[in-house]
Design an enzyme around this catalytic site. Sequence first.
Site, short mmCIF file in Angstrom:
data_model
loop_
_atom_site.label_atom_id
_atom_site.label_comp_id
_atom_site.label_asym_id
_atom_site.label_seq_id
_atom_site.Cartn_x
_atom_site.Cartn_y
_atom_site.Cartn_z
N HIS A 1 70.32 44.51 19.71
CA HIS A 1 69.52 45.64 20.17
C HIS A 1 68.40 45.44 21.09
CE1 HIS A 1 67.24 45.03 16.79
NE2 HIS A 1 66.78 43.88 17.37
N SER B 1 69.48 39.86 16.43
CA SER B 1 68.10 40.60 17.00
C SER B 1 67.69 39.48 17.97
CB SER B 1 66.95 41.32 16.82
OG SER B 1 65.97 41.26 17.30
#
Length: 200
Positions: free
Chosen positions: A128, A103
């Site tokens: 993501h 992330s």
Amino acid sequence: MSPIFDALVPMVVEQTSRGERSYDIYSRLLKERVIFLTGQVEDHMANLVVAQLLFLESENPDKDIFLYINSPGGSVTAGMSIYDTMQFIKPNVSTVCMGQACSMGAFLLAGGAPGKRYVLPNSRVMIHQPLGGFQGQASDIQIHAQEILTIKNKLNRLLAEHTGQPIEVIERDTDRDNFMSADQAVEYGLVDAVLKHRGE
């Protein structure tokens, strides 16, 4: 206090002309221009990393800084404060993933100086789209939803710049959790090389 310092931290004793001097291991490594970004990315941790980056720039604006990352990700705003400082300061910031960079951790890994972004061979990298949850009046929820979409588009655009991937590919590949091995992260453009041994 940072979570990294909550546990027992090893001390290093150095002999100097004035006698002995002891440092915690992270302060000693900071003298070698090594910064650790470990655990959840949140405001307090981000402030410490930013302060270390600014300090090392003031010490020597022409010498590289090494940012070692082992993070599951976290707050976008906290991460962006680190990212913007990395881009702002004069020294190149070399990023090294050890363990995981997921992330926001992966975003910061990719944001290192071009040609100086590395991953250790058994590390995992995951990209993501940003996460968020809101409650309250419908109008406020709508405002927050628009804000997270704006952030998503900004992060995708910056990832495209750092990886060399088309924005459409980034949008597709960040739609869900997308895990990569070290070699896959190199192929994707998130990092420049896999480091198996020092000196490579």
